[in-house]
Design a protein around this motif. Sequence first.
Motif, PDB file in Angstrom:
ATOM      1  N   SER A 425       0.847  -1.195   0.000  1.00 58.05           N
ATOM      2  CA  SER A 425       0.000   0.000   0.000  1.00 58.05           C
ATOM      3  C   SER A 425       0.879   1.241   0.000  1.00 58.05           C
ATOM      4  O   SER A 425       1.885   1.302   0.724  1.00 58.05           O
ATOM      5  N   LEU A 427       0.982   5.277   0.752  1.00 54.99           N
ATOM      6  CA  LEU A 427       0.256   6.252   1.569  1.00 54.99           C
ATOM      7  C   LEU A 427       0.922   7.615   1.486  1.00 54.99           C
ATOM      8  O   LEU A 427       2.144   7.719   1.356  1.00 54.99           O
ATOM      9  N   ARG A 430      -1.170   9.375   5.567  1.00 56.06           N
ATOM     10  CA  ARG A 430      -2.143   8.357   5.986  1.00 56.06           C
ATOM     11  C   ARG A 430      -3.327   8.206   5.029  1.00 56.06           C
ATOM     12  O   ARG A 430      -4.301   7.526   5.345  1.00 56.06           O
ATOM     13  N   GLN A 432      -4.553   6.669   1.517  1.00 56.17           N
ATOM     14  CA  GLN A 432      -4.127   5.631   0.590  1.00 56.17           C
ATOM     15  C   GLN A 432      -4.122   6.153  -0.844  1.00 56.17           C
ATOM     16  O   GLN A 432      -5.123   6.661  -1.345  1.00 56.17           O
TER      17      GLN A 432
END
Length: 449
Positions: A425, A427, A430, A432
């Motif tokens: 993932s 980021l 915080r 995505q």
Amino acid sequence: MNAAIVITLLCSCLLHPTFGQDCPSRQEIHGSLKQVQKLLSAHEASYLQSLRNLKKKINLLQSSAGKQATRAINGTCPKLEAPINGRKLGKSHSVGHEVHVLCDPGYELVGTESRVCQESLSWSGQQPTCRDINECTSSPCLNGGTCVDEVNQFSCVCAKGWAGATCQSPVPTFFVTMTNTSAAISPATAAAAASTLPAATTGPFVRPSRCTIIQGTTHCTCEPGYTISGRDSNTCTDIDECELFHNGQAGKLCLHACVNTPGGYRCTCPAGYNVTRDGRSCKDIDECATRQNNCTKDQMCINTYGGFQCVRVDCPKIPNATYVKTSPMRCERNPCPLDNKACSQTPNSFSYHYLAVVSNLSAPRVMFRVSALRPIGETLRFSLLGGRQTRRHFTVQRSDRVTGQLMLVSPVQGPAMLEADVEMSELERRVQLGRYITKVTMYVSQYEF
């Protein structure tokens, strides 16, 4: 004086002539109106000129953007050649598409596994190469044996008195049995005795001994692989090397199975393996490279230890998103509509990889690495997807800022097939930015070689 104030003052004087001397004369009013008219005309001309300049800039920007878009759509990167001892996955050379490189068995990749066609119509990264893996680096040959590096394997040239895949087994030694039969006799009598010895029973596992009488003592010997059995010095019986060296301290004669033969033995291997040049070890048959498989054109042949697998990669079907195959082992999500939040939360891509390992492989061990080619966000997060069965054998660890690695944490008894999904993932504060799924399938063989 502001034009609006002048117009307001003039209108007041015309409507209320009682103001008297405070109001200008009609001639002065007429002159002022002409000045206001000139001022408004000048403002109007300046405004129109600004609009014309703005339209020109907008047209230039639109033209430039159109040319870049046309170039990005119609342009392609130069053709990439597969490295020596490797192959290339992916045929599209359009902007945004990836090409993957895999090395042949026995070779390791040096450089980037994937390259992307950039908007500048050049490929990201450097051209990778496939380097031969030197299996002799770990000095696998024992007892003074010499290691010979081969493609995807090694062989040992053993010193005198040693044998086996790694020169771990001593060569069987056969002893000569001597039997005392009489005291000293004359040479003539000895010759007569030697010619009148009873004939031994013969057969594939029984041979007559070779006896001579010297100074009254009979010396009997056997062919290699036979020994004198019991009190009958005239009969040689085959030695069962497979039984004799089945579980000796020096190791088994054969890596897999031993078959006793008259005067010797031979090693056999299970289906999917061939006996190596030393005659004792087993090596896997690559059914994919030798075309000993029945995979169809829309399938990919994956060589495994002792066999092969025919796999077909189909893009996943996920609600709110559609995927298209950009290479034989990769599917990418089509662009999402701006107002479709559910689509933007789905994975950006799926990559498929297949590994072949032997049974009871030692652990912990790194099985696969996942890296970001060009990170956009400030943070990368790696995680393992799946249930209890997956987490029983695997875990995911970070090796550096942009790389995560799939770890085998416990040995697996084959035959078995294990699957693990690694999610990366991306980021930014915080939030995505993207998700990328790597699906790893591991085929575990039945044997430990």
